[in-house]
Scaffold this active site. Structure first.
Site, PDB file in Angstrom:
ATOM      1  N   SER A 191       8.249 -23.052   8.562  1.00 50.54           N
ATOM      2  CA  SER A 191       7.164 -24.009   8.325  1.00 50.54           C
ATOM      3  C   SER A 191       7.444 -24.793   7.050  1.00 50.54           C
ATOM      4  O   SER A 191       8.235 -24.365   6.202  1.00 50.54           O
ATOM      5  CB  SER A 191       5.825 -23.290   8.178  1.00 50.54           C
ATOM      6  OG  SER A 191       5.729 -22.690   6.892  1.00 50.54           O
ATOM      7  N   ASP A 192       6.795 -25.919   6.888  1.00 49.47           N
ATOM      8  CA  ASP A 192       6.889 -26.654   5.639  1.00 49.47           C
ATOM      9  C   ASP A 192       6.025 -25.932   4.598  1.00 49.47           C
ATOM     10  O   ASP A 192       5.216 -25.061   4.912  1.00 49.47           O
ATOM     11  CB  ASP A 192       6.414 -28.099   5.830  1.00 49.47           C
ATOM     12  CG  ASP A 192       6.949 -29.034   4.753  1.00 49.47           C
ATOM     13  OD1 ASP A 192       7.605 -28.554   3.808  1.00 49.47           O
ATOM     14  OD2 ASP A 192       6.698 -30.248   4.847  1.00 49.47           O
ATOM     15  N   TRP A 193       6.185 -26.314   3.355  1.00 48.16           N
ATOM     16  CA  TRP A 193       5.507 -25.705   2.202  1.00 48.16           C
ATOM     17  C   TRP A 193       3.987 -25.799   2.365  1.00 48.16           C
ATOM     18  O   TRP A 193       3.434 -26.894   2.352  1.00 48.16           O
ATOM     19  CB  TRP A 193       5.967 -26.435   0.952  1.00 48.16           C
ATOM     20  CG  TRP A 193       5.534 -25.867  -0.356  1.00 48.16           C
ATOM     21  CD1 TRP A 193       4.337 -26.073  -0.969  1.00 48.16           C
ATOM     22  CD2 TRP A 193       6.284 -25.037  -1.235  1.00 48.16           C
ATOM     23  NE1 TRP A 193       4.292 -25.426  -2.171  1.00 48.16           N
ATOM     24  CE2 TRP A 193       5.494 -24.781  -2.361  1.00 48.16           C
ATOM     25  CE3 TRP A 193       7.563 -24.485  -1.179  1.00 48.16           C
ATOM     26  CZ2 TRP A 193       5.930 -23.994  -3.421  1.00 48.16           C
ATOM     27  CZ3 TRP A 193       7.993 -23.714  -2.229  1.00 48.16           C
ATOM     28  CH2 TRP A 193       7.179 -23.477  -3.331  1.00 48.16           C
TER      29      TRP A 193
END
Length: 198
Positions: free
Chosen positions: A24-26
């Site tokens: 996932s992204d941050w």
């Protein structure tokens, strides 16, 4: 994308046969409706294999464990995620040598490999539909370029480039030493000229 099962699992993993793992992204999971950075069974079920929640990781692990125990996340989904991560580590030889023992470990100059960076950009470009034959741009065409990123190389490059979020950089930091004739400021004047003519 973090909650898009049809794309992450249906297209990427099933249709395209991707056998790596999806990260996932941050803190992206907390942006989904009904989710927080501490809890989001939806992303695991969608096909995210590794979740980046740097401040809430302990709560995320505890909540995910409970969600598996109560059946909201199938155990087979956890098995799949773990298998993908271990497979990637095996391919990289991470069980044979620690990262600090590998060739090039600790060599900061490896991060300055412009040829490799350009290759990465070329191979990760997003294709857009060319409606009404807009591309290629006609020679001599007047084009209006507007917005906060029109003359900002840090905004165009984004984070994970020269600095972590890219917010500590200015246009001069992106000067191309291997092409001294091109300079961001010159491009910026051209863009302002295009705005005036547009």
């Amino acid at each position: 994308m973090s909650g898009a099962h049809a794309l992450l699992t249906g297209v990427l993993k099933d249709k395209m046969g991707f056998d790596g793992f999806v990260v996932s992204d941050w803190n992206a999971v907390g942006q989904l409706p009904g989710c927080s950075n501490a809890s989001c069974p939806r992303v695991i079920n969608a096909g995210i294999d590794m979740v980046m929640v740097p401040d809430d990781w302990q709560a995320f692990i505890a909540n995910t464990t409970k969600q598996v125990e109560d059946g909201r996340i199938p155990m087979r989904r956890i098995d799949d995620a773990v298998s993908r991560i271990i497979r990637a580590k095996l391919r990289m030889g991470l069980f044979d040598k620690r990262p600090s023992q590998r060739a090039g470990a600790g060599d900061a100059s490896a991060l300055q490999n412009r040829a490799l960076a350009r290759r990465a950009v070329r191979e990760s470009l997003v294709l857009l539909k060319n409606e009404r034959n807009t591309l290629p741009l006609k020679a001599g065409a007047k084009i209006l370029v507007v917005g906060k990123s029109a003359d900002s190389l840090p905004n165009q490059a984004g984070g994970w480039s020269l600095t972590w979020q890219g917010t500590d950089n200015g246009n001069a930091d992106f000067r191309r030493r291997d092409h001294p004739g091109r300079h961001p400021r010159r491009r910026g004047r051209g863009q302002r000229q295009l705005q005036r003519n547009g």
